[in-house]
Scaffold this motif. Structure first.
Motif, PDB file in Angstrom:
ATOM      1  N   GLY A 122       0.552  -1.041  -0.138  1.00 16.97           N
ATOM      2  CA  GLY A 122       0.081  -0.015  -0.043  1.00 16.97           C
ATOM      3  C   GLY A 122       0.683   1.046   0.042  1.00 16.97           C
ATOM      4  O   GLY A 122       0.719   2.114  -0.741  1.00 16.97           O
ATOM      5  N   ILE A 123       2.037   1.165   0.978  1.00 18.87           N
ATOM      6  CA  ILE A 123       2.818   2.271   0.793  1.00 18.87           C
ATOM      7  C   ILE A 123       3.552   2.626  -0.472  1.00 18.87           C
ATOM      8  O   ILE A 123       3.475   3.638  -1.114  1.00 18.87           O
ATOM      9  N   THR A 124       3.821   1.612  -1.120  1.00 19.27           N
ATOM     10  CA  THR A 124       4.595   1.526  -2.525  1.00 19.27           C
ATOM     11  C   THR A 124       3.718   1.984  -3.589  1.00 19.27           C
ATOM     12  O   THR A 124       3.945   3.041  -4.356  1.00 19.27           O
ATOM     13  N   ASP A 125       2.456   1.612  -3.479  1.00 22.48           N
ATOM     14  CA  ASP A 125       1.352   2.116  -4.319  1.00 22.48           C
ATOM     15  C   ASP A 125       1.063   3.538  -4.208  1.00 22.48           C
ATOM     16  O   ASP A 125       0.830   4.365  -5.117  1.00 22.48           O
ATOM     17  N   ARG A 126       0.964   4.097  -3.078  1.00 22.47           N
ATOM     18  CA  ARG A 126       0.805   5.453  -2.611  1.00 22.47           C
ATOM     19  C   ARG A 126       1.974   6.423  -2.985  1.00 22.47           C
ATOM     20  O   ARG A 126       1.786   7.333  -4.063  1.00 22.47           O
ATOM     21  N   ARG A 127       3.063   6.036  -3.033  1.00 21.67           N
ATOM     22  CA  ARG A 127       4.342   6.536  -3.649  1.00 21.67           C
ATOM     23  C   ARG A 127       4.298   6.826  -5.139  1.00 21.67           C
ATOM     24  O   ARG A 127       4.589   7.752  -5.563  1.00 21.67           O
ATOM     25  N   ARG A 128       3.887   5.654  -5.631  1.00 23.79           N
ATOM     26  CA  ARG A 128       3.808   5.784  -7.097  1.00 23.79           C
ATOM     27  C   ARG A 128       2.730   6.746  -7.539  1.00 23.79           C
ATOM     28  O   ARG A 128       3.117   7.416  -8.568  1.00 23.79           O
ATOM     29  N   ARG A 129       1.666   6.600  -6.925  1.00 23.94           N
ATOM     30  CA  ARG A 129       0.557   7.564  -7.336  1.00 23.94           C
ATOM     31  C   ARG A 129       0.855   9.004  -7.083  1.00 23.94           C
ATOM     32  O   ARG A 129       0.651   9.991  -8.057  1.00 23.94           O
ATOM     33  N   LEU A 130       1.581   9.187  -6.051  1.00 26.82           N
ATOM     34  CA  LEU A 130       2.262  10.686  -5.987  1.00 26.82           C
ATOM     35  C   LEU A 130       3.237  11.038  -6.954  1.00 26.82           C
ATOM     36  O   LEU A 130       3.242  12.116  -7.455  1.00 26.82           O
ATOM     37  N   VAL A 131       4.241  10.304  -7.171  1.00 27.80           N
ATOM     38  CA  VAL A 131       5.237  10.393  -8.317  1.00 27.80           C
ATOM     39  C   VAL A 131       4.319  10.644  -9.583  1.00 27.80           C
ATOM     40  O   VAL A 131       4.755  11.754 -10.316  1.00 27.80           O
ATOM     41  N   ARG A 132       3.679   9.921  -9.946  1.00 22.70           N
ATOM     42  CA  ARG A 132       2.821   9.990 -11.151  1.00 22.70           C
ATOM     43  C   ARG A 132       2.190  11.302 -11.243  1.00 22.70           C
ATOM     44  O   ARG A 132       2.118  12.130 -12.255  1.00 22.70           O
TER      45      ARG A 132
END
Length: 222
Positions: free
Chosen positions: A19-29
């Motif tokens: 979940g943390i990894t997914d949120r980081r990716r969403r923020l960078v995108r």
């Protein structure tokens, strides 16, 4: 704790990390989207959180600062370039040196608005935030320098880390002029080729220098 309990705990931890990894990716995108949309590339952390669909605290919890978000975004853009260095193997020094510049400029030319605005956003950071940037860009030139050194083209007394730092500062300052002063991409290309050629002209032997002489001749600028 039973083996079953341990397995369940590990599974929960794995889901939490995912979940943390997914949120980081969403923020960078989301940061990439905002940079490309905005005229100056600048965005606020509330705008970033809203675009990514997360709470306002999440960008700070996962990255700590806007500088870290921008650094991660830049690193993601150049990661493929860094890994793709096999083309240099066996090529003469001048082809490696100028080829690195050619490939870098080609990558930026494919998305000029994005990269110009990314530089503007990074430039707009305060001094403290700029010092927190987690990515320094040296990896862009490391394969070039390490390969030339391993093949004996760079004198052993020349510190590789100093050479890499010099090259990346040349790149960053020229890239900044391209972005902030709105240079044509052709000028960025010529300026980088001549700068890299000049640095290596003083390091290579006579036979390897000659092909760099033409690259040091800048075209007239308006």
């Amino acid at each position: 704790m039973t083996q079953q309990d341990a397995g369940q705990t590990a599974a929960k931890a794995g889901r939490r990390q995912q979940g943390i990894t997914d949120r980081r990716r969403r923020l960078v995108r989301a940061a990439g989207e905002l940079i490309e949309e905005k005229e100056d590339g600048n965005f606020s952390m509330p705008e970033l959180a809203a675009r990514a669909g997360v709470s306002l605290a999440t960008p700070y919890n996962l990255f700590g600062s806007k500088a870290a978000v921008l650094g991660q975004l830049f690193e993601g853009q150049v990661r493929g370039f860094i890994k793709d260095s096999d083309w240099m193997q066996g090529k003469p020094p001048h082809e490696r040196i100028l080829g690195v510049v050619d490939r870098l400029v080609a990558a930026y030319a494919r998305r000029p608005v994005f990269f110009r605005n990314l530089m503007k956003a990074m430039h707009a950071l305060g001094t403290v935030e700029q010092s927190q940037m987690p990515y320094d860009g040296v990896h862009l030139v490391h394969p070039l320098v390490s390969g030339l050194a391993a093949d004996g083209y760079i004198p052993a007394q020349v510190p590789a880390d100093l050479l890499e730092a010099t090259l990346i500062r040349l790149f960053e300052s020229t890239f900044e002029h391209w972005a902030i002063r709105n240079w044509e991409t052709e000028r960025l290309h010529h300026e980088l080729r001549s700068s890299f050629a000049l640095v290596f002209y003083g390091l290579l032997g006579p036979a390897e220098r000659a092909p760099l002489e033409q690259a040091m001749k800048l075209p007239p600028t308006a």
